[in-house]
Design an enzyme around this catalytic site. Sequence first.
Site, PDB file in Angstrom:
ATOM      1  CD  GLU A 298     -12.156  26.048   0.707  1.00  0.00           C
ATOM      2  OE1 GLU A 298     -12.007  24.816   0.810  1.00  0.00           O
ATOM      3  OE2 GLU A 298     -13.196  26.650   1.058  1.00  0.00           O
ATOM      4  CE  LYS A 359     -11.779  21.643   4.684  1.00  0.00           C
ATOM      5  NZ  LYS A 359     -12.859  21.838   3.681  1.00  0.00           N
ATOM      6  CB  CYS A 410     -14.176  25.594   4.011  1.00  0.00           C
ATOM      7  SG  CYS A 410     -15.813  25.665   3.220  1.00  0.00           S
TER       8      CYS A 410
END
Length: 553
Positions: A298, A359, A410
């Site tokens: 990321e 995301k 994440c």
Amino acid sequence: MALPVSHEQPEQQEQPVAEEGPQPAAAAPAPGRRKAWWARTGLAALSGLALALAFPPFDVWPLSILAVAALALLTRGRTARHGAWLGFAFGVPFFVLLLSWLRPVGWDATVGLSLIEALFLALMGAGLALTSKLRGWPLWGAVLWVTQEWMRDRLPFGGFPWGRLAFANTASPLTPLAALGGAPLVTFAVAGSGTLLAWAALAAVRARRTDTELPWRTAVGAVGALALVLVGYAVPVPTSADDTVKVALVQGNVDRPGMDFLGRPMEVLDNHATATEKLAADVAAGKVAKPDVVIWPENASDLDPFTDPAAYARIDEAVKAVGVPTLVGALVDGPDEQHVQNEGIVWDPATGPGASYTKQHPVPFGEYVPFREELSKVISRLQRVARDFYPGDHNGVMQLGPARIGDVICFEVAYDEIVRDAVNQGGRVIVVQTNNATYNNTGQTEQQLAMSRLRAVEHGRAVLIAATSGVSAVINPDGSVQQRTGEMEQAVLNAVVPLRDGKTLADRVGAGPEWVLAVGGVLACAFAATGAVRRRRAERRAADGEREPQHTA
């Protein structure tokens, strides 16, 4: 689910502590009772700290069972109000220690988030006190732990699942249960073991006080608690696969950890491009086998490659050097000037950027600011989040070379439904692109690694963690760590991992068992509360009857 029966044998009854509030002078709490109240509060706080020690980086997983048992004993027979206070006293130190990795942002952020999360444990504490008067209370106590996590995983702003009992048991005998019912089943088993242990302890104490032999409840409770811990050994965890893929995980590192990890423009991107070019040189020299795919973490590109020609050229140069499809983490402009998107982009050495995943669950106050206009006026630190992250609208299943991956970014690894959806929609290996540079050397990376280990077992998939500055890791489908990096170092992990198509029972049943347990907890509390109200009314009527004057004939 059948409703519980609201009565117990007479010798099992415990008198609840009277509700706090204005009392006549004669009924004021005695010093001994006040002292006992504070003692329970202190024990609850110590139990919360013990639970935090069950999680990484400490990893003393048996403490998760003992902490549950302690809270069950402390709330047993209390009023709902007292139980709520004990749950809160348990929750605050638990979350402050667990979330101490937030300290680079500020201790006020740690304490503030801990207070919010502890409110859910206060609700659970009230529920534990209410249901402790029901027959079969160890069962309802375990169910309430699932109910509490079910609420906390969703509220507020999409929830914050950190601190689930399952995440303290990602390398314990209970871990294989994740393949049957995911994290909720592991939590239920941990909590059930703890409440049964509490049940056994209560029976043993009563036997000692009455100078009698240990009752059968002690033996049954102890054996039941042990059985729940060991039952995971009987659960098969699928690991076999017909196909494999050679992967290289690139950890480019950052020059400085903390809130300003990005440093100067192009720094982080150049670190990852340079590490990839070193990998290409090692392949050319015959030092390592050529991978089938390369994975960047990321935010590996700190500039939008679609609007910054230099960033595009640097990525393309590195991908062409290694010569295989590469998953690139990048921040790209959103649909308007107020938004940015956190993406994983498939970058082909011949055709350039292709499919991408955005995301879906941005972190509130970290990646977007709820009530921005109002809160930014009083919390100036929120202005550091210059633009809100725009959420994606589809899962992370993408074709990366020969591998069909399920990408999550994440903190998304903490959310059951996001990972489950990526697997059920065809992901044969789970990829976790993450950037923990803000929290290096705080324990946060170890906690996230533990979650990834549980996901591997839950879905029967290898998990590949690519982190900007650590910890990157290769996790086998059985949850064991094949390779890992340290923190704050540049490194490349080369590994061969299985590509699996089969689904676990947890994949098939989805969130169904969690909802059943969660609703069961709510119903048990409602039933117990209704019974308590009826008893209180009956006691008042009886007391009023005794005070009525006697009339003579």
